[in-house]
Every structure is written in structure tokens, then in C-alpha cells.
Design a protein around this motif. Structure first.
Motif, short mmCIF file in Angstrom:
data_model
loop_
_atom_site.label_atom_id
_atom_site.label_comp_id
_atom_site.label_asym_id
_atom_site.label_seq_id
_atom_site.Cartn_x
_atom_site.Cartn_y
_atom_site.Cartn_z
N MET A 196 -15.97 -9.20 -5.98
CA MET A 196 -14.70 -9.17 -5.25
C MET A 196 -14.84 -8.27 -4.03
N LYS A 197 -14.36 -8.79 -2.88
CA LYS A 197 -14.39 -8.00 -1.66
C LYS A 197 -13.08 -8.29 -0.92
N VAL A 198 -12.27 -7.26 -0.75
CA VAL A 198 -10.91 -7.46 -0.23
C VAL A 198 -10.56 -6.37 0.76
N THR A 199 -9.84 -6.75 1.84
CA THR A 199 -9.29 -5.75 2.76
C THR A 199 -7.77 -5.90 2.74
N VAL A 200 -7.07 -4.77 2.59
CA VAL A 200 -5.61 -4.81 2.44
C VAL A 200 -4.99 -3.61 3.15
N LEU A 201 -3.78 -3.76 3.65
CA LEU A 201 -3.09 -2.63 4.28
C LEU A 201 -2.68 -1.61 3.22
N GLN A 202 -2.90 -0.33 3.51
CA GLN A 202 -2.59 0.73 2.56
C GLN A 202 -1.14 0.67 2.09
N GLU A 203 -0.18 0.45 3.04
CA GLU A 203 1.24 0.46 2.64
C GLU A 203 1.58 -0.72 1.73
N ASN A 204 0.94 -1.87 1.97
CA ASN A 204 1.17 -3.03 1.09
C ASN A 204 0.62 -2.79 -0.31
N LEU A 205 -0.58 -2.19 -0.36
CA LEU A 205 -1.20 -1.90 -1.66
C LEU A 205 -0.39 -0.86 -2.42
N ALA A 206 0.05 0.19 -1.72
CA ALA A 206 0.86 1.25 -2.36
C ALA A 206 2.17 0.67 -2.88
N HIS A 207 2.81 -0.22 -2.10
CA HIS A 207 4.07 -0.84 -2.52
C HIS A 207 3.84 -1.71 -3.76
N GLY A 208 2.76 -2.50 -3.73
CA GLY A 208 2.46 -3.38 -4.87
C GLY A 208 2.19 -2.59 -6.14
N LEU A 209 1.41 -1.51 -6.02
CA LEU A 209 1.11 -0.68 -7.19
C LEU A 209 2.37 -0.01 -7.72
N GLY A 210 3.24 0.42 -6.80
CA GLY A 210 4.51 1.04 -7.21
C GLY A 210 5.40 0.05 -7.93
N THR A 211 5.33 -1.22 -7.52
CA THR A 211 6.15 -2.27 -8.15
C THR A 211 5.72 -2.53 -9.59
N VAL A 212 4.41 -2.67 -9.81
CA VAL A 212 3.94 -3.07 -11.16
C VAL A 212 3.73 -1.90 -12.11
N SER A 213 3.57 -0.69 -11.57
CA SER A 213 3.14 0.44 -12.42
C SER A 213 4.14 0.79 -13.53
N ARG A 214 5.42 0.40 -13.37
CA ARG A 214 6.40 0.75 -14.41
C ARG A 214 6.17 -0.05 -15.70
N ALA A 215 5.37 -1.11 -15.62
CA ALA A 215 5.09 -1.91 -16.82
C ALA A 215 3.81 -1.45 -17.53
N VAL A 216 3.12 -0.45 -16.94
CA VAL A 216 1.89 0.07 -17.57
C VAL A 216 2.26 0.78 -18.88
N ALA A 217 1.49 0.53 -19.93
CA ALA A 217 1.75 1.17 -21.22
C ALA A 217 1.51 2.68 -21.12
N ALA A 218 2.50 3.46 -21.56
CA ALA A 218 2.38 4.93 -21.49
C ALA A 218 1.33 5.41 -22.50
N ARG A 219 1.46 4.92 -23.73
CA ARG A 219 0.49 5.29 -24.77
C ARG A 219 0.11 4.00 -25.50
N SER A 220 -1.17 3.71 -25.54
CA SER A 220 -1.59 2.47 -26.20
C SER A 220 -2.97 2.65 -26.81
#
Length: 378
Positions: free
Chosen positions: A1-25
Motif C-alpha cells: 500500500m502506498k498512499v498520499t493524503v492531506l493531514q487534515e482529511n486523515l485527522a478528521h477521518g481518524l477522529g470520526t471512526v475512533s469512537r468505535a474503537v474497543a476500549a478494552r478487548s
């Protein structure tokens, strides 16, 4: 995998999905975010097996691929990178993701994407179409009344019912009930009833942007799940099994007094009473006084007492239709109900000190109602 992405887009995307990350698993991969190329865009997904969030962001894909990256490490790192392009390249053999931004080069140890639980790919044909802004408001007016007590899982959910072009949402915790109705722009293909975890709806309201884009809701057959799709974000949640209580039985059919009062004035009085009531069991007394003559205006006296702190009493002008009554409510519940009412005036319907009270926004009486159980006057 080789990808180039804007930092603000990546930060926004990670902020969007991170609330579904398991706290303890016990599954380490659930602490990771799936990063994958997907038809010319970058797809980020996280799940705790009950809730899953996926977000697609614009990126330049030079080489296809996928992996799962430790959520906290990746999010914290991306947030510190300069607001420019971020280059991601994966060594598939060692599952190491190289992250470059500005003068910073970082290697993060990943887990193979094959270990990440698959999220459903919904068929949006036959999906129910909703207006994002309206649905977010409905969630805000209902989800807060759901229970947080795991002993009664059904009450931790929000009942969603769709019948033709009518959508109803209801939540209750045994002490209060919130019901909100709305009309759909187009009738649903089939009737639908589902109990969706309140937390999933709160997350959906958080990630669904205020755009003109429609929100789609679909229940994949036989999976016990609901999928919401809006623009570049998808939220999938397990449904709650069980039978939701017949909430229609809780709503009083008649009242002896209907008190019209300024929403802002009553909310302010409740906030003041709560300062004193919170040290006890949140009891506030509402003395609704009906006008006895032309010179005597109607009013509501809100009071709370604390043995340690002292006492509070506020008088709010009102229009009372019917007889006066002295009734006590959990002031926190009353305050929370008033906070989500948008109309300038609110109606409080009561019948007796030991009977539930009904709060309705004046002018939108048929769209929203909130029932609160009374407390012992003592």
C-alpha cells in the motif's frame, strides 16, 4: 500500500471512526483502525463488535493495500504532523506502516487486515431515506431518556418505528419517556420496528455532518444489525433483542391543569433549583397556582431544599388552564427535557401530585412529548 493524503482529511477521518474503537478487548485487532484503499479513496474503519464506524476520505492511491494500525498511536501521531501531505507506505511482509509528514518519519507496527472483523456491505435499495438535520434533532430529543442500567438492556435502546411515511422514536428509563414523531419525504417500502442502542444513535448524530445529503437507514436481512449511511460515513450497530414496553400505556390521556410557561424562564428556574436539589435526591417542588381572580396572575413556584446548603425558590409567570397542583419532579430530568425543546413556550400537563406530568413544546404538541414520573413530596 502506498498512499498520499492531506493531514487534515486523515485527522478528521481518524477522529470520526475512533469512537468505535474497543476500549478494552481480548482481541488486539479491535484496538486498531483498518486502513484500506477502496476504489480510489482511503477507507478507515473501527469496530468494538457492537458498533462500527467507517469513513471514506480523498487520497492519491499509488499502490492498493490494507492493514490495521493501533488507533491511539496513529491518531496522536497524525494530530501532531504539519498540516500538509502525509505519505503512508506499508511493508506487507513485516506489517510495518511508514508514516511521513514534513520532516517526520515514523514506523508503526500493525496487524494484518485479514484479522479485522468484516463489516456489512449494505444494499441501499429499499433503504429508508431521512433528512440528516431532522434525524439528528430527533436523536437529541429522545436518546438522552434511554436507560444506562445494563440490567434492562431493552431500555438502553431507542425504539424506531416506521409506518408508511411516519417515523416515531421513543426512549424510556422507567422514570421518564421521550417520544418524537416526524414525516418522511417518501413512504417506506415496508413497516419497520427496531431497537437501536442509544449510544449508536448518539455517535451517528456526532459524525453525520449538517449537509444537504440524505441519510439512509437499512436493516440487512437476518443480521440483527442496522446500517446508517450519510455521504462519506457509515455507522453499523447491533440491534437490541427483546420487546420494548408499550409506552402508549404510560402517556396520560387527560389532565386537570395545563400550564403554559416560557421555556427559558422555567429552564433557568430549574437550573437554580438543581444547585440545591442535587445534594439530596434531586427533588424540586412545583407549586402551580391557578389565578383566583382577575388581579391575581397565575404562576409556578419552583423550590428546592438542601439540609447542608439551604433553599431556593423561584416564581415564574404562567397561564394555567384548570386547577392548581403541588407536584414534585426530579429536577435534573425536567431540566434535561427543557434543554432540548426549541419552542419559546412549553406546556406542562398535570392531573394529580402522584400522577405523571407531560411536557410538550407549544406549537409542536403533536411532534414531541416527554413524560416524567412524579416524586414523593415528603
Amino acid at each position: 500500500m502506498k498512499v498520499t493524503v492531506l493531514q487534515e482529511n486523515l485527522a478528521h477521518g481518524l477522529g470520526t471512526v475512533s469512537r468505535a474503537v474497543a476500549a478494552r478487548s481480548t482481541l488486539p485487532v479491535l484496538s486498531n483502525i483498518l486502513v484500506a484503499s477502496d476504489e480510489g479513496r482511503l477507507r478507515l474503519s473501527a469496530t468494538n463488535l457492537e458498533l462500527g464506524i467507517t469513513c471514506w476520505i480523498t487520497a492519491r492511491i499509488e499502490q492498493e493495500g490494507s492493514t490495521t494500525v493501533p488507533a491511539r498511536t496513529f491518531s496522536d501521531l497524525v494530530n501532531t504532523l504539519p498540516g500538509d501531505q502525509v505519505m503512508l507506505s506499508l511493508d506487507a511482509k513485516t506489517q510495518t506502516l511508514n508514516v511521513r509528514g514534513g520532516t517526520s518519519t515514523n514506523d508503526i507496527k500493525c496487524i494484518d487486515a485479514q484479522e479485522f472483523p468484516p463489516l456489512p456491505v449494505p444494499d441501499l435499495e429499499g433503504a429508508i431515506q431521512l433528512n440528516v438535520a431532522d434525524f439528528r434533532e430527533m436523536i437529541q430529543q429522545v436518546a438522552f431518556a434511554a436507560s444506562t442500567d445494563e440490567a434492562r438492556p431493552v431500555l438502553m435502546g431507542v425504539l424506531i418505528q416506521v409506518e408508511k411515511d411516519k417515523l416515531t422514536m421513543a426512549a424510556a428509563d422507567g422514570f421518564r419517556l421521550s417520544v418524537r414523531k416526524a414525516s418522511l419525504s417518501s413512504p417506506a417500502p415496508a413497516p419497520l420496528t427496531a431497537i437501536v442502542p442509544a449510544r449508536a444513535l448518539v455517535e451517528l448524530a456526532r459524525v453525520a455532518s449538517d449537509g444537504e445529503e440524505p441519510l439512509y437507514m437499512v436493516l440487512p436481512k437476518g443480521r440483527g444489525q442496522v446500517v446508517f449511511r450519510v455521504k462519506d460515513v457509515e455507522v453499523v450497530s447491533q440491534l437490541i433483542d427483546g420487546t420494548f414496553p408499550d409506552y402508549q400505556q404510560i402517556i396520560p390521556r387527560k389532565y386537570n391543569s395545563r400550564t403554559l410557561v416560557s421555556t427559558a424562564a422555567l429552564l433557568k428556574a430549574c437550573k437554580q433549583a438543581e444547585i440545591f436539589a442535587r445534594e439530596g435526591s434531586n427533588v424540586a417542588r412545583l407549586n402551580i397556582k391557578s389565578a383566583s381572580g382577575e388581579l391575581q396572575p397565575s404562576e409556578v413556584e419552583i423550590s428546592a431544599t438542601s439540609e447542608e446548603t439551604g433553599k431556593n425558590e423561584t416564581i415564574v409567570e404562567a397561564t394555567v388552564d384548570g386547577s392548581g397542583v403541588l407536584i414534585a419532579f426530579n429536577v435534573k430530568f425536567l431540566r434535561e427535557a427543557l434543554e432540548i425543546i426549541k419552542t419559546p413556550n412549553v406546556a406542562l400537563e398535570t392531573s394529580a401530585p402522584n400522577a405523571p406530568g407531560v411536557v410538550r413544546p407549544v406549537g409542536e404538541d403533536d411532534q414531541f412529548l416527554h413524560v416524567i414520573m412524579p416524586m414523593h413530596l415528603g
